[in-house]
Design an enzyme around this catalytic site. Sequence first.
Site, PDB file in Angstrom:
ATOM      1  N   ASP A  34      -0.876  -7.370   8.334  1.00 16.42           N
ATOM      2  CA  ASP A  34      -1.278  -5.968   8.144  1.00 16.42           C
ATOM      3  C   ASP A  34      -0.642  -5.166   9.286  1.00 16.42           C
ATOM      4  O   ASP A  34      -0.548  -5.657  10.406  1.00 16.42           O
ATOM      5  CB  ASP A  34      -2.803  -5.831   8.182  1.00 16.42           C
ATOM      6  CG  ASP A  34      -3.290  -4.598   7.439  1.00 16.42           C
ATOM      7  OD1 ASP A  34      -4.020  -4.751   6.445  1.00 16.42           O
ATOM      8  OD2 ASP A  34      -2.931  -3.470   7.858  1.00 16.42           O
ATOM      9  N   ASN A  35      -0.208  -3.954   8.978  1.00 12.70           N
ATOM     10  CA  ASN A  35       0.357  -3.126  10.059  1.00 12.70           C
ATOM     11  C   ASN A  35      -0.647  -2.077  10.532  1.00 12.70           C
ATOM     12  O   ASN A  35      -0.288  -1.173  11.278  1.00 12.70           O
ATOM     13  CB  ASN A  35       1.674  -2.453   9.613  1.00 12.70           C
ATOM     14  CG  ASN A  35       1.454  -1.404   8.532  1.00 12.70           C
ATOM     15  OD1 ASN A  35       0.362  -1.284   7.986  1.00 12.70           O
ATOM     16  ND2 ASN A  35       2.501  -0.649   8.216  1.00 12.70           N
ATOM     17  N   SER A  37      -1.846   0.420   9.202  1.00 11.70           N
ATOM     18  CA  SER A  37      -1.568   1.810   8.850  1.00 11.70           C
ATOM     19  C   SER A  37      -2.741   2.447   8.126  1.00 11.70           C
ATOM     20  O   SER A  37      -2.917   3.661   8.144  1.00 11.70           O
ATOM     21  CB  SER A  37      -0.306   1.913   7.989  1.00 11.70           C
ATOM     22  OG  SER A  37      -0.456   1.133   6.814  1.00 11.70           O
ATOM     23  N   ASP A  61       4.965  -4.972   9.986  1.00 11.13           N
ATOM     24  CA  ASP A  61       5.217  -3.941   8.977  1.00 11.13           C
ATOM     25  C   ASP A  61       6.166  -4.547   7.945  1.00 11.13           C
ATOM     26  O   ASP A  61       7.324  -4.879   8.270  1.00 11.13           O
ATOM     27  CB  ASP A  61       5.849  -2.703   9.638  1.00 11.13           C
ATOM     28  CG  ASP A  61       5.949  -1.545   8.655  1.00 11.13           C
ATOM     29  OD1 ASP A  61       6.032  -1.801   7.428  1.00 11.13           O
ATOM     30  OD2 ASP A  61       5.945  -0.389   9.104  1.00 11.13           O
ATOM     31  N   SER A 128      -2.781  -1.969 -11.250  1.00  6.20           N
ATOM     32  CA  SER A 128      -3.854  -0.995 -11.467  1.00  6.20           C
ATOM     33  C   SER A 128      -3.940  -0.608 -12.933  1.00  6.20           C
ATOM     34  O   SER A 128      -2.920  -0.589 -13.645  1.00  6.20           O
ATOM     35  CB  SER A 128      -3.544   0.241 -10.624  1.00  6.20           C
ATOM     36  OG  SER A 128      -4.340   1.322 -11.025  1.00  6.20           O
ATOM     37  N   THR A 130      -4.118   2.186 -13.836  1.00  2.00           N
ATOM     38  CA  THR A 130      -3.373   3.444 -13.956  1.00  2.00           C
ATOM     39  C   THR A 130      -2.132   3.257 -14.838  1.00  2.00           C
ATOM     40  O   THR A 130      -1.632   4.214 -15.425  1.00  2.00           O
ATOM     41  CB  THR A 130      -3.009   4.003 -12.563  1.00  2.00           C
ATOM     42  OG1 THR A 130      -2.299   5.207 -12.739  1.00  2.00           O
ATOM     43  CG2 THR A 130      -2.134   3.088 -11.768  1.00  2.00           C
ATOM     44  N   TYR A 153       2.835   7.034  -7.168  1.00  2.00           N
ATOM     45  CA  TYR A 153       2.011   5.844  -6.879  1.00  2.00           C
ATOM     46  C   TYR A 153       1.897   4.966  -8.128  1.00  2.00           C
ATOM     47  O   TYR A 153       2.164   3.762  -8.089  1.00  2.00           O
ATOM     48  CB  TYR A 153       0.609   6.246  -6.392  1.00  2.00           C
ATOM     49  CG  TYR A 153      -0.349   5.070  -6.392  1.00  2.00           C
ATOM     50  CD1 TYR A 153      -0.243   4.066  -5.430  1.00  2.00           C
ATOM     51  CD2 TYR A 153      -1.326   4.923  -7.385  1.00  2.00           C
ATOM     52  CE1 TYR A 153      -1.093   2.960  -5.449  1.00  2.00           C
ATOM     53  CE2 TYR A 153      -2.177   3.824  -7.413  1.00  2.00           C
ATOM     54  CZ  TYR A 153      -2.052   2.857  -6.443  1.00  2.00           C
ATOM     55  OH  TYR A 153      -2.883   1.756  -6.470  1.00  2.00           O
ATOM     56  N   LYS A 157       3.392   0.880  -9.274  1.00  2.00           N
ATOM     57  CA  LYS A 157       2.704  -0.283  -9.863  1.00  2.00           C
ATOM     58  C   LYS A 157       3.471  -0.775 -11.098  1.00  2.00           C
ATOM     59  O   LYS A 157       3.620  -1.971 -11.317  1.00  2.00           O
ATOM     60  CB  LYS A 157       1.260   0.075 -10.211  1.00  2.00           C
ATOM     61  CG  LYS A 157       0.397   0.361  -8.981  1.00  2.00           C
ATOM     62  CD  LYS A 157       0.304  -0.845  -8.065  1.00  2.00           C
ATOM     63  CE  LYS A 157      -0.328  -0.534  -6.738  1.00  2.00           C
ATOM     64  NZ  LYS A 157      -0.177  -1.592  -5.726  1.00  2.00           N
ATOM     65  N   ASN A 183     -11.892   0.214 -11.307  1.00  2.00           N
ATOM     66  CA  ASN A 183     -12.269   1.020 -10.130  1.00  2.00           C
ATOM     67  C   ASN A 183     -13.135   0.229  -9.148  1.00  2.00           C
ATOM     68  O   ASN A 183     -14.357   0.154  -9.313  1.00  2.00           O
ATOM     69  CB  ASN A 183     -13.005   2.277 -10.593  1.00  2.00           C
ATOM     70  CG  ASN A 183     -12.088   3.155 -11.424  1.00  2.00           C
ATOM     71  OD1 ASN A 183     -11.807   2.858 -12.588  1.00  2.00           O
ATOM     72  ND2 ASN A 183     -11.571   4.193 -10.813  1.00  2.00           N
TER      73      ASN A 183
HETATM   74  N1  NAD Z   1      -8.719   0.763  -4.099  1.00  2.00           N
HETATM   75  C1  NAD Z   1      -8.429   1.011  -5.358  1.00  2.00           C
HETATM   76  O1  NAD Z   1      -9.108   1.811  -6.022  1.00  2.00           O
HETATM   77  C2  NAD Z   1      -7.257   0.326  -6.026  1.00  2.00           C
HETATM   78  C3  NAD Z   1      -7.135   0.370  -7.425  1.00  2.00           C
HETATM   79  C4  NAD Z   1      -6.041  -0.263  -8.035  1.00  2.00           C
HETATM   80  C5  NAD Z   1      -5.095  -0.922  -7.254  1.00  2.00           C
HETATM   81  N2  NAD Z   1      -5.230  -0.931  -5.895  1.00  2.00           N
HETATM   82  C6  NAD Z   1      -4.213  -1.617  -5.097  1.00  2.00           C
HETATM   83  O2  NAD Z   1      -4.845  -2.659  -4.366  1.00  2.00           O
HETATM   84  C7  NAD Z   1      -4.185  -2.850  -3.113  1.00  2.00           C
HETATM   85  C8  NAD Z   1      -5.205  -2.784  -1.994  1.00  2.00           C
HETATM   86  O3  NAD Z   1      -5.885  -1.542  -2.049  1.00  2.00           O
HETATM   87  P1  NAD Z   1      -6.981  -1.145  -0.975  1.00  2.00           P
HETATM   88  O4  NAD Z   1      -7.891  -0.174  -1.634  1.00  2.00           O
HETATM   89  O5  NAD Z   1      -7.529  -2.360  -0.335  1.00  2.00           O
HETATM   90  O6  NAD Z   1      -6.068  -0.354   0.062  1.00  2.00           O
HETATM   91  P2  NAD Z   1      -6.148  -0.288   1.652  1.00  2.00           P
HETATM   92  O7  NAD Z   1      -5.315   0.867   2.079  1.00  2.00           O
HETATM   93  O8  NAD Z   1      -7.562  -0.340   2.097  1.00  2.00           O
HETATM   94  O9  NAD Z   1      -5.440  -1.656   2.070  1.00  2.00           O
HETATM   95  C9  NAD Z   1      -4.041  -1.798   2.159  1.00  2.00           C
HETATM   96  C10 NAD Z   1      -3.746  -2.468   3.498  1.00  2.00           C
HETATM   97  O10 NAD Z   1      -2.334  -2.673   3.588  1.00  2.00           O
HETATM   98  C11 NAD Z   1      -1.900  -2.322   4.875  1.00  2.00           C
HETATM   99  N3  NAD Z   1      -0.482  -1.916   4.750  1.00  2.00           N
HETATM  100  C12 NAD Z   1       0.018  -0.839   4.091  1.00  2.00           C
HETATM  101  N4  NAD Z   1       1.355  -0.795   4.201  1.00  2.00           N
HETATM  102  C13 NAD Z   1       1.716  -1.880   4.934  1.00  2.00           C
HETATM  103  C14 NAD Z   1       2.974  -2.397   5.388  1.00  2.00           C
HETATM  104  N5  NAD Z   1       4.112  -1.752   5.157  1.00  2.00           N
HETATM  105  N6  NAD Z   1       2.971  -3.535   6.121  1.00  2.00           N
HETATM  106  C15 NAD Z   1       1.823  -4.190   6.392  1.00  2.00           C
HETATM  107  N7  NAD Z   1       0.617  -3.748   6.000  1.00  2.00           N
HETATM  108  C16 NAD Z   1       0.561  -2.612   5.279  1.00  2.00           C
HETATM  109  C17 NAD Z   1      -2.821  -1.201   5.329  1.00  2.00           C
HETATM  110  O11 NAD Z   1      -2.910  -1.078   6.735  1.00  2.00           O
HETATM  111  C18 NAD Z   1      -4.157  -1.634   4.704  1.00  2.00           C
HETATM  112  O12 NAD Z   1      -4.900  -2.431   5.591  1.00  2.00           O
HETATM  113  C19 NAD Z   1      -3.093  -1.779  -3.054  1.00  2.00           C
HETATM  114  O13 NAD Z   1      -1.892  -2.355  -3.494  1.00  2.00           O
HETATM  115  C20 NAD Z   1      -3.578  -0.743  -4.040  1.00  2.00           C
HETATM  116  O14 NAD Z   1      -2.514   0.007  -4.566  1.00  2.00           O
HETATM  117  C21 NAD Z   1      -6.293  -0.333  -5.280  1.00  2.00           C
END
Ligand code: NAD
Length: 349
Positions: A34-35, A37, A61, A128, A130, A153, A157, A183
Amino acid sequence: MSTKRVLVTGGLGFIGSHTVVALQNEGFDVVIIDNLSNSSIDVLGGITQITGKNPEFENIDLREKAAVKNFFDKYPDIEDVIHFAASKAVGESVTNPLLYYENNISTLVYLLHELNKKENAQFIFSSSCTVYGQADRLPITEDAPVKEAESPYGNTKQIGEEIIKDTCKTNANFKAIALRYFNPIGAHPTAEIGELPIGTPQNLIPFITQTAIGKRKELSVFGNDYPTEDGTAIRDYIHVMDLAEAHVYALKRLMNGKEQKNYEVFNLGTGKGNSVLEVIRSFEKVSGEKLPYKIVGRREGDITAAFADTTKANKELNWKADRSLDDALESAWKWQKVVQKKEEQENES
Ligand SMILES: NC(=O)c1ccc[n+]([C@@H]2O[C@H](COP(=O)([O-])OP(=O)(O)OC[C@H]3O[C@@H](n4cnc5c(N)ncnc54)[C@H](O)[C@@H]3O)[C@@H](O)[C@H]2O)c1
């Protein structure tokens, strides 16, 4: 008990952290990339607190191709990857599409590039619902057509799924599952980990809990003139722990060679839709709080209703979402109170 080491990218984020808990509870050793971010290093402590086990952590990253290669050189045994890391704010993706294409697509390509070199590799991708847009039929099955993406976004996906599918076509030893989440909401019942939205929440539940705790004045309900029973939009809200556990089932399916094809897609939802007003009522019931809200106009890009047909996941993954909407909202509320307490303590010191 398996002791296989699994890479979880984005493992400190919302869904990733709960999945690390589910994996460790099943005996897997986990390495997180994890970075930070969109997450905090404190999440590691929460995971350890719940499971009694420390995941390994690499602050990398994934946009840095050389760093991705170095990681796999350092951990040559890793051949199982659950890939959560991505940017996920739909609105931001519209104003900054290149950030999204770089962070959600380049990172995926770099990972696949390394996994493709291995004799065997298993890959789980966070997709997703979506991708379905406003589906023509409800509940939504996996063979419903993928509609033109409403945002960069959403497009990442769709493109992500295509990239993985193409990789699978050329390499029979590379196996992948794309999980299309509906969701995800809620938090671990201990409230040691949960969702940590930065800035104004984009999603309904953190907005509700932040309003109830007094952080926001009132909740805006976007539209009450949809063709639904109470006029508000309908979604399939799934408890994040149910979602997290589904990843373990998906990974085991691939590890045990139970897949039917080397690229598969599954919906992850409860199979039940709830309207915004139903969610508000459920929240008021479990929290005992009265939620201030007002009805405003529809939000651009929002669809009327989406909920999953979960038959395929139930049958083939042998998994089912068991937790109720009330359970999920109760855990989200408990988590919000913990977050609030921490913020107050930080402000005092
Ligand atoms: N939360 C939702 O409603 C939802 C719905 C459908 C799909 N998703 C997908 O599920 C996944 C996780 O979602 P989430 O809600 O846990 O998001 P989140 O933002 O809480 O978690 C993503 C994590 O990835 C890390 N990250 C981002 N870019 C990075 C990089 N370049 N290098 C290393 N680490 C990086 C971030 O620091 C974060 O900790 C994502 O791919 C998101 O698109 C989420």
